[in-house]
Write a protein that holds these residues in place. Structure first.
Motif, PDB file in Angstrom:
ATOM      1  N   GLU A 153       0.018 -10.188  -2.943  1.00 16.60           N
ATOM      2  CA  GLU A 153       1.053  -9.650  -2.044  1.00 16.60           C
ATOM      3  C   GLU A 153       1.181  -8.144  -2.237  1.00 16.60           C
ATOM      4  OE1 GLU A 153       3.481 -10.814   0.356  1.00 16.60           O
ATOM      5  OE2 GLU A 153       1.964 -12.368   0.421  1.00 16.60           O
ATOM      6  N   GLN A 154       1.231  -7.449  -1.110  1.00 17.50           N
ATOM      7  CA  GLN A 154       1.452  -6.000  -1.136  1.00 17.50           C
ATOM      8  C   GLN A 154       2.957  -5.770  -1.150  1.00 17.50           C
ATOM      9  OE1 GLN A 154      -1.089  -3.828  -1.434  1.00 17.50           O
ATOM     10  NE2 GLN A 154      -2.377  -5.645  -1.539  1.00 17.50           N
ATOM     11  N   ILE A 155       3.468  -5.407  -2.310  1.00 16.62           N
ATOM     12  CA  ILE A 155       4.910  -5.225  -2.463  1.00 16.62           C
ATOM     13  C   ILE A 155       5.159  -3.960  -3.279  1.00 16.62           C
ATOM     14  CG2 ILE A 155       4.969  -6.808  -4.427  1.00 16.62           C
ATOM     15  CD1 ILE A 155       7.770  -7.637  -3.496  1.00 16.62           C
TER      16      ILE A 155
ATOM     17  N   GLN B 265      10.307  -2.566   2.809  1.00 21.77           N
ATOM     18  CA  GLN B 265      10.413  -3.138   1.466  1.00 21.77           C
ATOM     19  C   GLN B 265      11.238  -4.429   1.481  1.00 21.77           C
ATOM     20  OE1 GLN B 265      10.460   0.264   1.762  1.00 21.77           O
ATOM     21  NE2 GLN B 265       8.495   0.496   0.733  1.00 21.77           N
TER      22      GLN B 265
ATOM     23  N   GLN C  62       8.887  -7.079   2.638  1.00 23.35           N
ATOM     24  CA  GLN C  62       7.950  -7.414   1.558  1.00 23.35           C
ATOM     25  C   GLN C  62       8.620  -8.324   0.532  1.00 23.35           C
ATOM     26  OE1 GLN C  62       6.859  -3.668  -0.169  1.00 23.35           O
ATOM     27  NE2 GLN C  62       5.435  -3.129   1.467  1.00 23.35           N
TER      28      GLN C  62
ATOM     29  N   TYR D  57       7.643 -12.206  -0.284  1.00 26.36           N
ATOM     30  CA  TYR D  57       7.259 -12.544  -1.649  1.00 26.36           C
ATOM     31  C   TYR D  57       8.158 -13.661  -2.197  1.00 26.36           C
ATOM     32  CZ  TYR D  57       6.070 -11.844  -6.578  1.00 26.36           C
ATOM     33  OH  TYR D  57       5.660 -12.023  -7.866  1.00 26.36           O
TER      34      TYR D  57
END
Length: 160
Positions: free
Chosen positions: A31-33, A85, A88, A92
């Motif tokens: 995951e791009q977080i 964000q 994200q 997540y």
């Protein structure tokens, strides 16, 4: 034959714990977080005043008060995050919750299968706890070991 089937049920059920645990770890690591931004915002929002420990004389009231205070803080942090964000983090969290539910369901089946194996072998009941703790530890160990080896292999040039 019954012993073999009971053993297979126990091992199979705990493999169903290890699988989602590993798959969840893989997916969550991909995951791009922006963890730094989320951490920064969460530290910038002051926590609510602590609920008095005296409320634990009435545990349901203490639980509700603490839950409400944490919920207010969580909403403030979410409101402070930029939309990207926030998205994200929610994505997540939802994936993590989904994998947790799958793994927890499998763990409950694993406990049942461990109990049935112990009954089949006519061992004392406390052995069920030992079998469950051992299987859970193996599942966690497998996942962390694989994740560590994967990370090490992907960043082999950094170690050199």
């Amino acid at each position: 034959m019954e012993l073999f089937v009971a053993f297979c049920g126990y091992v199979g059920a705990w493999l169903l714990v290890a699988g989602p645990m590993y798959q969840g770890a893989l997916e969550l690591s991909e995951e791009q977080i922006d963890r730094g931004m989320i951490r920064e915002q969460s530290l910038a929002i002051p926590h609510q005043e602590r609920v008095s420990p005296w409320w634990w004389l009435l545990p349901p009231v203490a639980y509700v008060l603490i839950h409400n205070a944490q919920d207010r803080w969580r909403r403030q942090v979410m409101a402070a995050l930029p939309a990207e964000q926030r998205e994200q983090f929610i994505e997540y969290s939802n994936k993590a919750a989904g994998w947790f539910i799958v793994g927890a369901g499998a763990a409950l089946i694993g406990i049942k299968e461990a109990f049935e194996l112990v009954e089949e072998l006519e061992w004392p009941g406390w052995v069920t706890i030992v079998l469950c703790v051992a299987a859970g530890a193996l599942a966690i160990g497998y996942t962390t070991g694989r994740m560590h080896r994967t990370d090490r292999a992907l960043h082999a040039e950094d170690a050199a």
